[in-house]
Write a protein that holds these residues in place. Structure first.
Motif, PDB file in Angstrom:
ATOM      1  N   THR A   1      40.285  45.309  55.242  1.00  0.00           N
ATOM      2  CA  THR A   1      41.637  44.836  54.917  1.00  0.00           C
ATOM      3  C   THR A   1      41.816  44.526  53.440  1.00  0.00           C
ATOM      4  OG1 THR A   1      40.982  42.546  55.449  1.00  0.00           O
ATOM      5  CG2 THR A   1      41.945  43.868  57.218  1.00  0.00           C
TER       6      THR A   1
ATOM      7  N   PRO B   1      44.822  46.724  51.539  1.00  0.00           N
ATOM      8  CA  PRO B   1      46.161  46.299  51.988  1.00  0.00           C
ATOM      9  C   PRO B   1      46.459  44.846  51.655  1.00  0.00           C
ATOM     10  CG  PRO B   1      45.015  47.496  53.736  1.00  0.00           C
ATOM     11  CD  PRO B   1      44.018  47.250  52.651  1.00  0.00           C
TER      12      PRO B   1
ATOM     13  N   ALA C   1      47.714  44.490  48.128  1.00  0.00           N
ATOM     14  CA  ALA C   1      49.106  44.927  47.992  1.00  0.00           C
ATOM     15  C   ALA C   1      50.071  43.880  48.558  1.00  0.00           C
ATOM     16  CB  ALA C   1      49.300  46.264  48.704  1.00  0.00           C
ATOM     17  N   LEU C   2      49.696  43.264  49.674  1.00  0.00           N
ATOM     18  CA  LEU C   2      50.552  42.234  50.261  1.00  0.00           C
ATOM     19  C   LEU C   2      50.630  40.997  49.373  1.00  0.00           C
ATOM     20  CD1 LEU C   2      49.485  42.526  54.014  1.00  0.00           C
ATOM     21  CD2 LEU C   2      51.624  43.302  52.969  1.00  0.00           C
TER      22      LEU C   2
ATOM     23  N   HIS D   1      56.575  51.514  49.996  1.00  0.00           N
ATOM     24  CA  HIS D   1      55.678  51.743  51.126  1.00  0.00           C
ATOM     25  C   HIS D   1      54.314  51.145  50.789  1.00  0.00           C
ATOM     26  CE1 HIS D   1      52.953  54.038  53.759  1.00  0.00           C
ATOM     27  NE2 HIS D   1      53.997  54.117  54.581  1.00  0.00           N
ATOM     28  N   LEU D   2      53.690  50.466  51.773  1.00  0.00           N
ATOM     29  CA  LEU D   2      52.435  49.768  51.507  1.00  0.00           C
ATOM     30  C   LEU D   2      51.366  50.722  50.987  1.00  0.00           C
ATOM     31  CD1 LEU D   2      51.033  47.010  51.689  1.00  0.00           C
ATOM     32  CD2 LEU D   2      50.266  47.639  53.981  1.00  0.00           C
ATOM     33  N   GLY D   3      51.298  51.929  51.561  1.00  0.00           N
ATOM     34  CA  GLY D   3      50.300  52.899  51.107  1.00  0.00           C
ATOM     35  C   GLY D   3      50.510  53.281  49.657  1.00  0.00           C
TER      36      GLY D   3
ATOM     37  N   GLU E   1      51.896  51.434  47.388  1.00  0.00           N
ATOM     38  CA  GLU E   1      51.532  50.287  46.564  1.00  0.00           C
ATOM     39  C   GLU E   1      50.012  50.193  46.384  1.00  0.00           C
ATOM     40  OE1 GLU E   1      53.352  46.962  48.493  1.00  0.00           O
ATOM     41  OE2 GLU E   1      55.238  47.225  47.429  1.00  0.00           O
ATOM     42  N   ILE E   2      49.274  50.509  47.442  1.00  0.00           N
ATOM     43  CA  ILE E   2      47.810  50.506  47.334  1.00  0.00           C
ATOM     44  C   ILE E   2      47.356  51.566  46.331  1.00  0.00           C
ATOM     45  CG2 ILE E   2      45.663  50.983  48.581  1.00  0.00           C
ATOM     46  CD1 ILE E   2      47.028  49.810  51.084  1.00  0.00           C
TER      47      ILE E   2
ATOM     48  N   ARG F   1      46.660  43.476  43.687  1.00  0.00           N
ATOM     49  CA  ARG F   1      45.976  44.744  43.963  1.00  0.00           C
ATOM     50  C   ARG F   1      44.701  44.881  43.138  1.00  0.00           C
ATOM     51  NH1 ARG F   1      51.515  48.043  43.676  1.00  0.00           N
ATOM     52  NH2 ARG F   1      52.101  46.015  42.760  1.00  0.00           N
TER      53      ARG F   1
END
Length: 419
Positions: free
Chosen positions: A65, A68, A71-72, A207-209, A211-212, A347
């Motif tokens: 995790t 992700p 990014a969160l 989109h989370l992806g 941002e990663i 990140r």
């Protein structure tokens, strides 16, 4: 002296002091739980393999995790993330206490609690690191980074010492202690005034992806971030391998278990002392000399273990080795934090957490392979040789040679509205 005035101001920083105090207690609780987990599993099942599964679940969850979570952290309010992590860990530990009290705890529940702890750490650590430049002035960030490292070592030492003692009082007692440590940290965090992040509200989340990927590209696209990450990963990988090699060597030489325990304790003590000295060294020595100096010193010190046959002398060697890296880590961590935009700091922390975690996990495996392939002193020499190769690479690296001096000012956007 100017350095003393800076440290004094940091000590008077109410918000940093609250965060630091809460987290040293929380770290002690986590370390206590990590000692208790395998003991509980062994008491319930008698299986060493299942004990390893539960302990490994924390690290695996944190690694899986990590990206992700970073990014969160850049998307959500960071203080709320930290509060939520402490609350969730307290609830999970309380549930485990009740299950152990009623005799209903099984391996599945222990794994689930371990996973919750790993996910919470994956979120909390980058949230705290990313918040640091907004909590203290930029000139105090090196001292804060170093004190956080000392805090982690102190929490681990105290928690490790407490874990076995509390388990002897009852299987559930270490987790009761863990509950109270997270509650204490939660309350301390409530009173921390963390400046708001105006940049986070200015841009809608992607989109989370994506941002990663953006975070990975940022780290890879910055030469100084890339080379310093390589330094940290290499140090973690080879030192964790070296540590296992030395423990096996000490056991093969018939050193009593008590002396081996002292060795481990002196390693932690050396790390704490090194972290306390790191701000002083950071102010007076250039980052290039700090980083390369640490690698050169390790290259010289690590082979000496071949000639040491006493556990207490080995402990002194461990303490000397552990004293050096915090200064280099302070220089690296300060540069990385202050030269990364606030909207990418979470990140950055996620990337560093995953790479560092992988190195820490692969290091013991590499050390175990060395012990099997080159028993005894040759394993020490191979490990020391690997460190020497990294030392030469860092010494001649043009990017690292051009690293800015610690005294060069770095502008950081500061906000005044608390979260």
């Amino acid at each position: 002296m100017p350095g003393r005035r800076r440290v004094s101001r940091l000590g008077k920083n109410r918000d940093y002091r609250l965060l630091w105090t809460g987290q040293v207690v929380s770290e002690a609780g986590f370390s206590t739980a990590m000692i208790a987990f395998p003991l509980v599993v062994l008491a319930i099942t008698g299986s060493a393999a299942q004990s390893g599964l539960v302990v490994g679940a924390v690290a695996i969850a944190q690694l899986v995790t990590g990206l992700p979570a970073g990014a969160l952290v850049d998307r959500w309010p960071r203080k709320r993330i930290m509060l939520g992590c402490e609350a969730v860990q307290a609830i999970a530990a309380a549930g485990l206490v009740l299950a152990l009290w009623w005799g209903k705890a099984g391996v599945g529940l222990l794994v689930a609690v371990a996973v919750v702890m790993g996910v919470c750490r994956a979120l909390f650590e980058p949230a705290e690191e990313a918040s640091l430049p907004r909590l203290v002035p930029s000139e105090q960030v090196p001292a804060a980074v170093a004190l956080n490292a000392a805090r982690t070592s102190a929490g681990q030492l105290s928690g490790t010492a407490l874990g076995g003692f509390l388990f002897a009082l009852g299987r559930f007692v270490p987790f009761v202690f863990d509950v109270f440590t997270h509650l204490f940290a939660f309350v301390a965090l409530l009173f921390v005034r963390l400046p708001d992040r105006t940049t986070a509200a200015a841009r809608p989340p992607a989109h989370l992806g994506r941002e990663i990927v953006e975070g990975l590209r940022w780290v890879w696209g910055q030469p100084r971030l890339r080379v310093t990450t390589f330094c940290v990963v290499s140090l973690n990988l080879f030192f964790s391998a070296y540590y296992l090699v030395i423990i096996v060597l000490a056991n093969d030489r018939g050193m009593p278990s008590g002396e081996i325990g002292v060795m481990a304790a002196m390693l932690g003590a050396g790390g704490i002392l090194g972290a306390l000295a790191a701000p002083y060294l950071h102010r007076r020595i250039s980052p290039y000399l700090l980083i390369t100096g640490v690698f050169w010193a390790l290259t010289v010190l690590t082979p000496l273990a071949i000639f040491v046959h006493n556990g207490y002398l080995m402990g002194l060697l461990f303490a000397a080795i552990a004293f050096l890296p915090p200064a280099a880590n302070t220089a690296i961590g300060t540069y990385q934090l202050l030269n990364t935009p606030d909207e990418l700091r979470g990140r950055l922390g996620g990337v560093l957490g995953v790479t560092g975690g992988l190195a820490a996990a692969l290091g013991p495996a590499f050390g175990g392979w060395l012990v099997d392939a080159f028993p005894g002193p040759p394993a020490v020499l191979v490990c020391a040789g690997a460190i020497a190769v990294v030392t030469v690479v860092t010494a001649v690296n043009p990017t690292l040679r051009g690293f800015p001096a610690a005294s060069e000012p770095v502008e950081v956007t500061a906000a005044t509205k608390p979260e």
